[in-house]
Design an enzyme around this catalytic site. Structure first.
Site, mmCIF file in Angstrom:
data_model
loop_
_atom_site.group_PDB
_atom_site.id
_atom_site.type_symbol
_atom_site.label_atom_id
_atom_site.label_comp_id
_atom_site.label_asym_id
_atom_site.label_seq_id
_atom_site.Cartn_x
_atom_site.Cartn_y
_atom_site.Cartn_z
ATOM 1 C CG ASN A 157 1.982 3.682 4.897
ATOM 2 O OD1 ASN A 157 2.727 4.634 5.021
ATOM 3 N ND2 ASN A 157 2.398 2.508 4.477
ATOM 4 C CG HIS A 163 -7.603 3.627 5.383
ATOM 5 N ND1 HIS A 163 -8.113 4.858 5.726
ATOM 6 C CD2 HIS A 163 -6.686 3.865 4.411
ATOM 7 C CE1 HIS A 163 -7.531 5.805 4.998
ATOM 8 N NE2 HIS A 163 -6.669 5.220 4.189
ATOM 9 N N GLY A 221 0.800 -1.214 0.000
ATOM 10 C CA GLY A 221 0.000 0.000 0.000
ATOM 11 C C GLY A 221 0.832 1.263 0.000
#
Length: 564
Positions: free
Chosen positions: A542, A496, A91
């Site tokens: 992240n 997410h 990601g």
């Protein structure tokens, strides 16, 4: 790598896996093998769309798992395409580069869920360990590897500056470093990039120096097809590379495949809910009811703004995320700073991209939970994903509240004078709304440039038709208020994805790993990625995923003992 069985086989080279490979291989006595299903992005060969500080890589289908879909609301909802990274850096190589930490209440909740030692005061040093924040006074700390900065105020588009003034007029605090001061308020968005390019876990942790270590081996374009066990002890994996299938032995296996693929891999290996394993004829290795459950994500919507030339960011600047506002809903039993509104400076990397901007709204502390299950035990069949967005009754009113807050900011006189028109966007990834690859994308880009530079009445008419089922909201002359149903119908899932292998107490049947990320019920197997979060943080995931990997690497190294 020098000969011998790897001490650590890391499955997945994403936000967590790249960090683990780098940190664990710092010990020259430890042999580390990192396996990534996607392509590598070594120094000197990072694709230009990944290095770009506009998230162009999010539009490249070659960086994603093909065919992956997800249901947004319920198991009866139609499955829609859902992008998940399959590239070195995961990601961090394709996201919008927001570099937000979770807030203290997130980690208080983690400890309450049984993740002992993962409270706010425990974790701040690991965030600081990885961060190289160019805007922070680092006289008291050593800069980390992951470069973070903020867009200089002088480069903001006029609408974002006007939003800042409107927020201040409402009494909200202006917070310079939201990661060190996690209160409700307006803030410049920290972004994971240097002045010249994206920061990813791959570019910052798998450097040329790290890759030269003789005790680290990286196998990209290599799919782990199965985990291998000797009774209740993980002993390695089976992988497929090109047309060849091979068995890899390892003293310990670490799953870092993400919150969709890590639980799917466990279930295929016989670790998961008993009914799920039986449904697919999988022989149980360890029954653990929480595998694939507790799935969380942030629901959000976007509002597009057409900008007159004087309000646009310089078209040579490629900034995406500009600023954010954290707001507390104030609803009973909801944590502080649970809502987020954010400003996006451009919607395309093409020349016309700064003619159009976005303001988004989201619930950043949702209560709704979904699940990941299997469609088939076949490794080539994609998992079944249901997010169950807005299914908890506490989430819809807060989603409406976040959208109303964004809507009201935009309709402040000082703000609506900076744009021509505002449009509620349909519930799809916003960049996909405005960008297409190849020749068709170039043609559409030229058409968009003509439309957005036409008289406001013409662009309003054209966009009202192009953006359906989204619609025009208003401008400085008037507005049409959004209904609650329209707001909720515009909601989509962010990228997410968390909590499907949750950390918790051994006696909690829904906990999958302990507070050292070891899997309950089996030996020599850990999960280290966003799936172990007991709940989704009130932030983009992240930075917290990388923080987890930093902390897990330290714990793993400290327990390594004398086995080498």
């Amino acid at each position: 790598m020098n000969g011998g069985i790897p001490d650590y086989l890391i499955v997945g080279g994403g936000s967590a896996g790249a960090v683990l490979a780098s940190r664990l291989s710092e010990d020259p006595k430890v042999r580390v093998l990192l396996v990534e299903a996607g392509a590598d992005t070594p120094p000197g060969a990072v694709p230009s769309d990944i290095a770009d500080i506009f998230p162009s890589s999010s539009l490249n289908p070659n960086y994603f798992w093909p065919g992956l879909q997800a249901r947004r609301r319920t198991a009866d909802s139609p499955p829609l395409s859902y992008p998940q990274a399959r590239i070195m850096g995961g990601g961090s190589s394709i996201m919008g580069m927001w570099a937000l930490r979770g807030v203290p209440s997130d980690f208080d909740a983690w400890v309450k869920a049984g993740a002992y030692g993962w409270g706010p005061s425990d974790l701040v040093k690991y965030y600081r360990k990885l961060e190289n924040d160019l805007d922070r006074d680092q006289s008291q700390s050593k800069p980390g590897r992951y470069t973070i900065r903020r867009v200089p105020h002088g480069e903001w588009p006029a609408f974002a500056t006007a939003m800042e003034r409107a927020a201040m007029a409402r009494g909200l605090d202006n917070i310079g470093d939201i990661n060190e001061d996690a209160r409700a308020g307006f803030f410049p968005m920290p972004v994971s990039q240097s002045d010249s390019g994206r920061s990813s876990s791959a570019s910052t942790y798998l450097t040329s120096e790290v890759r030269r270590r003789p005790n680290l081996q990286i196998m990209a374009d290599t799919l782990v097809t199965a985990l291998r066990f000797d009774g209740l002890r993980a002993v390695g994996a089976t992988v497929r590379r090109g047309g060849e299938t091979m068995a890899i032995d390892a003293r310990e296996v670490i799953l870092s495949a993400g919150a969709i693929h890590s639980p799917a891999m466990l279930m295929r290996a016989g670790i998961g809910p008993g009914d799920e394993l039986q449904r697919h004829g999988i022989t149980p290795v360890a029954v653990r009811a929480g595998v694939g459950r507790n799935l969380q994500n942030h629901p959000y919507l976007n509002i597009a703004l057409t900008l007159p030339p004087q309000s646009r960011m310089n078209e040579n600047l490629r900034h995406f995320a500009i600023a954010g506002v954290r707001v507390s809903s104030g609803l009973e039993n909801c944590p502080p700073a649970d809502l987020m509104v954010f400003a996006i400076g451009r919607v395309s990397g093409r020349s016309w991209g700064s003619s159009l901007a976005m303001v988004g709204a989201s619930v950043y502390a949702p209560f709704s939970r979904g699940h990941v299950t299997l469609n088939s035990p076949d490794i080539d069949a994609r998992p079944d994903v249901t997010f169950s967005l807005l299914q908890d009754p506490r989430d819809p009113p807060r989603m409406v509240q976040a959208a109303r807050f964004a809507e009201s900011l935009l309709m402040e006189t000082a703000v609506n004078e900076t744009f021509n028109d505002a449009f509620l966007l349909p519930p799809i990834m916003a960049l996909n709304q405005f960008d297409r690859p190849g020749v068709m994308g170039s043609i559409m880009g030229q058409a968009a440039k003509l439309v957005l530079n036409a008289p406001a009445s013409v662009s309003r008419w054209a966009l009202s038709r192009m953006l359906q089922p989204g619609r025009w909201i208003g401008n400085r002359q008037g507005r049409t208020a959004l209904s609650d149903d329209e707001i909720l119908s515009a909601v989509a899932p962010m990228g997410h994805v968390t909590s499907t292998c949750s950390m918790g107490r051994r006696d909690d049947p829904m906990a999958v790993v302990d507070n050292t990320c070891r899997l309950y019920g089996v030996e020599n197997l850990r999960v280290v990625d966003a799936s172990v979060m007991p709940s989704v943080p009130s932030a983009n995931t992240n930075l917290t995923t990388m923080m987890i990997a930093e902390r897990a690497a330290e714990m793993i190294a400290s327990k390594a003992g004398t086995r080498h």
